[in-house]
Design an enzyme around this catalytic site. Structure first.
Site, PDB file in Angstrom:
ATOM      1  N   LEU A  97       0.820  -1.214   0.000  1.00 56.55           N
ATOM      2  CA  LEU A  97       0.000   0.000   0.000  1.00 56.55           C
ATOM      3  C   LEU A  97       0.855   1.266   0.000  1.00 56.55           C
ATOM      4  O   LEU A  97       1.888   1.343   0.656  1.00 56.55           O
ATOM      5  CB  LEU A  97      -0.923   0.008   1.220  1.00 56.55           C
ATOM      6  CG  LEU A  97      -1.895  -1.165   1.314  1.00 56.55           C
ATOM      7  CD1 LEU A  97      -2.793  -1.006   2.543  1.00 56.55           C
ATOM      8  CD2 LEU A  97      -2.752  -1.299   0.058  1.00 56.55           C
ATOM      9  N   HIS A 122      -3.402   4.196  -2.556  1.00 54.24           N
ATOM     10  CA  HIS A 122      -4.362   3.302  -1.890  1.00 54.24           C
ATOM     11  C   HIS A 122      -4.980   4.017  -0.682  1.00 54.24           C
ATOM     12  O   HIS A 122      -6.194   3.941  -0.455  1.00 54.24           O
ATOM     13  CB  HIS A 122      -3.669   2.028  -1.399  1.00 54.24           C
ATOM     14  CG  HIS A 122      -3.039   1.195  -2.463  1.00 54.24           C
ATOM     15  ND1 HIS A 122      -1.687   1.031  -2.561  1.00 54.24           N
ATOM     16  CD2 HIS A 122      -3.584   0.462  -3.468  1.00 54.24           C
ATOM     17  CE1 HIS A 122      -1.413   0.211  -3.575  1.00 54.24           C
ATOM     18  NE2 HIS A 122      -2.550  -0.139  -4.140  1.00 54.24           N
ATOM     19  N   GLN A 166      -4.897 -12.352 -12.495  1.00 53.39           N
ATOM     20  CA  GLN A 166      -4.733 -11.155 -13.308  1.00 53.39           C
ATOM     21  C   GLN A 166      -3.286 -10.923 -13.748  1.00 53.39           C
ATOM     22  O   GLN A 166      -2.991  -9.915 -14.368  1.00 53.39           O
ATOM     23  CB  GLN A 166      -5.318  -9.920 -12.618  1.00 53.39           C
ATOM     24  CG  GLN A 166      -4.575  -9.431 -11.400  1.00 53.39           C
ATOM     25  CD  GLN A 166      -5.335  -8.310 -10.715  1.00 53.39           C
ATOM     26  OE1 GLN A 166      -6.389  -8.525 -10.118  1.00 53.39           O
ATOM     27  NE2 GLN A 166      -4.831  -7.092 -10.793  1.00 53.39           N
ATOM     28  N   SER A 204       2.536   0.412  -6.867  1.00 49.63           N
ATOM     29  CA  SER A 204       3.337  -0.561  -6.117  1.00 49.63           C
ATOM     30  C   SER A 204       4.554  -0.983  -6.932  1.00 49.63           C
ATOM     31  O   SER A 204       5.591  -1.350  -6.381  1.00 49.63           O
ATOM     32  CB  SER A 204       2.489  -1.789  -5.778  1.00 49.63           C
ATOM     33  OG  SER A 204       1.318  -1.388  -5.105  1.00 49.63           O
TER      34      SER A 204
HETATM   35  P1  AMP Z   1      -3.588  -2.214  -6.933  1.00 48.57           P
HETATM   36  O1  AMP Z   1      -3.148  -2.557  -5.536  1.00 48.57           O
HETATM   37  O2  AMP Z   1      -2.483  -1.743  -7.814  1.00 48.57           O
HETATM   38  O3  AMP Z   1      -4.425  -3.301  -7.546  1.00 48.57           O
HETATM   39  O4  AMP Z   1      -4.555  -0.961  -6.795  1.00 48.57           O
HETATM   40  C1  AMP Z   1      -5.670  -1.003  -5.941  1.00 48.57           C
HETATM   41  C2  AMP Z   1      -6.516   0.211  -6.180  1.00 48.57           C
HETATM   42  O5  AMP Z   1      -5.765   1.382  -5.902  1.00 48.57           O
HETATM   43  C3  AMP Z   1      -6.991   0.327  -7.625  1.00 48.57           C
HETATM   44  O6  AMP Z   1      -8.325   0.814  -7.662  1.00 48.57           O
HETATM   45  C4  AMP Z   1      -6.032   1.337  -8.205  1.00 48.57           C
HETATM   46  O7  AMP Z   1      -6.537   2.047  -9.301  1.00 48.57           O
HETATM   47  C5  AMP Z   1      -5.835   2.253  -7.015  1.00 48.57           C
HETATM   48  N1  AMP Z   1      -4.596   3.005  -7.152  1.00 48.57           N
HETATM   49  C6  AMP Z   1      -3.358   2.508  -7.421  1.00 48.57           C
HETATM   50  N2  AMP Z   1      -2.472   3.513  -7.543  1.00 48.57           N
HETATM   51  C7  AMP Z   1      -3.152   4.663  -7.376  1.00 48.57           C
HETATM   52  C8  AMP Z   1      -2.797   6.047  -7.387  1.00 48.57           C
HETATM   53  N3  AMP Z   1      -1.553   6.446  -7.640  1.00 48.57           N
HETATM   54  N4  AMP Z   1      -3.762   6.959  -7.158  1.00 48.57           N
HETATM   55  C9  AMP Z   1      -5.045   6.566  -6.925  1.00 48.57           C
HETATM   56  N5  AMP Z   1      -5.446   5.277  -6.886  1.00 48.57           N
HETATM   57  C10 AMP Z   1      -4.516   4.343  -7.101  1.00 48.57           C
END
Ligand code: AMP
Length: 283
Positions: free
Chosen positions: A33, A37, A61, A186
């Site tokens: 995170l 997040h 995925q 991440s």
């Molecule tokens: P992930 O852990 O990469 O699957 O992301 C989980 C959620 O966090 C998804 O809805 C992403 O679009 C969102 N997210 C990831 N990076 C960002 C960011 N820089 N700004 C806003 N939301 C993000």
């Protein structure tokens, strides 16, 4: 903050919260995170009484050859971020808990999941759509929060929610960026110092494209060519695509009009990064 590993326990716990009158918010993540997040959880905490954050590195995925085995993971650090941001529940299931051996069902969002990211990562959005559907069914939130950073994912999720009549409001949250404009991800931790500096070109390229529209450009091809030229001027960046699309159908427009989305995907070293900005073309 309650930590739950079993799907049935998540359903039961959130069911009890709903019965007590809580509005439940869900924030699906793969962990590792960061402030992006956290921004989703903070937003959810302002709008919902109970906020569940899921942490699940979803094998479905990842396509073969991707970073499934090395995807960053640090549950203890994630729990600190989640609690500080206002999560009341963290759901961190194992792979067999989410996908028992017997499971056979895939959610496929035709068309929307096959282009752009889906073209480079075949099957990726089937994995996303399937796990998001399961999480929505298990948690039954009134709102689910997704980042605009993964714009195509957001479009796919909105489509499946509408198509399957899932009773949830999808809340799109703005992209959180670093001091250098790089969208937090991440996967940014894979970047060397030089690659991180190079990665900043992607947002600069998107901004240049958006600025050209503000300055009067109405030919999508010209905008995309400008974005590509800015991005490709950076030697450490290999552009996969730059494109302008309709924000719901992901179809490329013939002329620039109304609300559109400008997207890029590129490899910086061996790390694949994506980013996007909104463009609004005045009538
Ligand atoms: P992930 O852990 O990469 O699957 O992301 C989980 C959620 O966090 C998804 O809805 C992403 O679009 C969102 N997210 C990831 N990076 C960002 C960011 N820089 N700004 C806003 N939301 C993000």
């Amino acid at each position: 903050m309650r930590i739950i590993e079993r799907a049935a326990e998540l359903s039961a716990h959130l069911g009890a919260r709903r019965a007590a009158g809580d509005a439940v918010g869900l924030v699906p993540t793969m962990g590792a995170l960061h402030d992006g997040h956290a921004s989703l959880v903070e937003r959810a905490a302002t709008e919902c009484d109970t906020v569940a954050l899921s942490i699940f590195v979803n094998p479905r995925q990842f396509v073969p050859g991707e970073d499934l085995d090395t995807y960053p993971s640090d549950l203890d650090a994630d729990l600190v971020v989640a609690e500080k941001a206002g999560a009341s529940v963290v759901f961190a299931p194992t792979v067999p808990e989410m996908f028992p051996d017997a499971s056979r069902t895939t959610v496929h969002v035709a068309g929307l999941g096959d282009v752009l990211e889906g073209a480079s990562r075949p099957g990726h959005f089937d994995g996303v759509a399937t796990v998001v559907t399961k999480l929505l069914v298990l948690a039954r939130p009134s709102r689910a929060y997704f980042g605009e950073k993964d714009f195509q994912q957001l479009v796919v999720v909105c489509r499946l929610v509408a198509d399957l009549c899932l009773p949830v409001e999808v809340v799109a949250c703005p992209t959180v960026r670093g001091f250098d404009g790089v969208a937090l991800s991440s996967r940014n931790r894979y970047l060397s110092v030089a690659e991180r500096e190079a990665a900043a070109v992607l947002y600069r390229a998107l901004r240049a494209g958006a600025a050209s529209v503000v300055a009067g450009e109405r030919d999508p091809g010209e905008v995309v060519a400008l974005v590509a030229a800015v991005a490709e001027a950076e030697p450490l960046v290999t552009l996969d695509y730059a494109t302008v699309v309709h924000p719901e159908t992901l179809a490329p427009p013939e002329v620039l009009a109304g609300e559109l989305r400008l997207l890029v995907a590129a490899r910086v070293g061996t790390t694949r990064l994506i980013d996007n900005v909104a463009i609004e073309v005045p009538e």
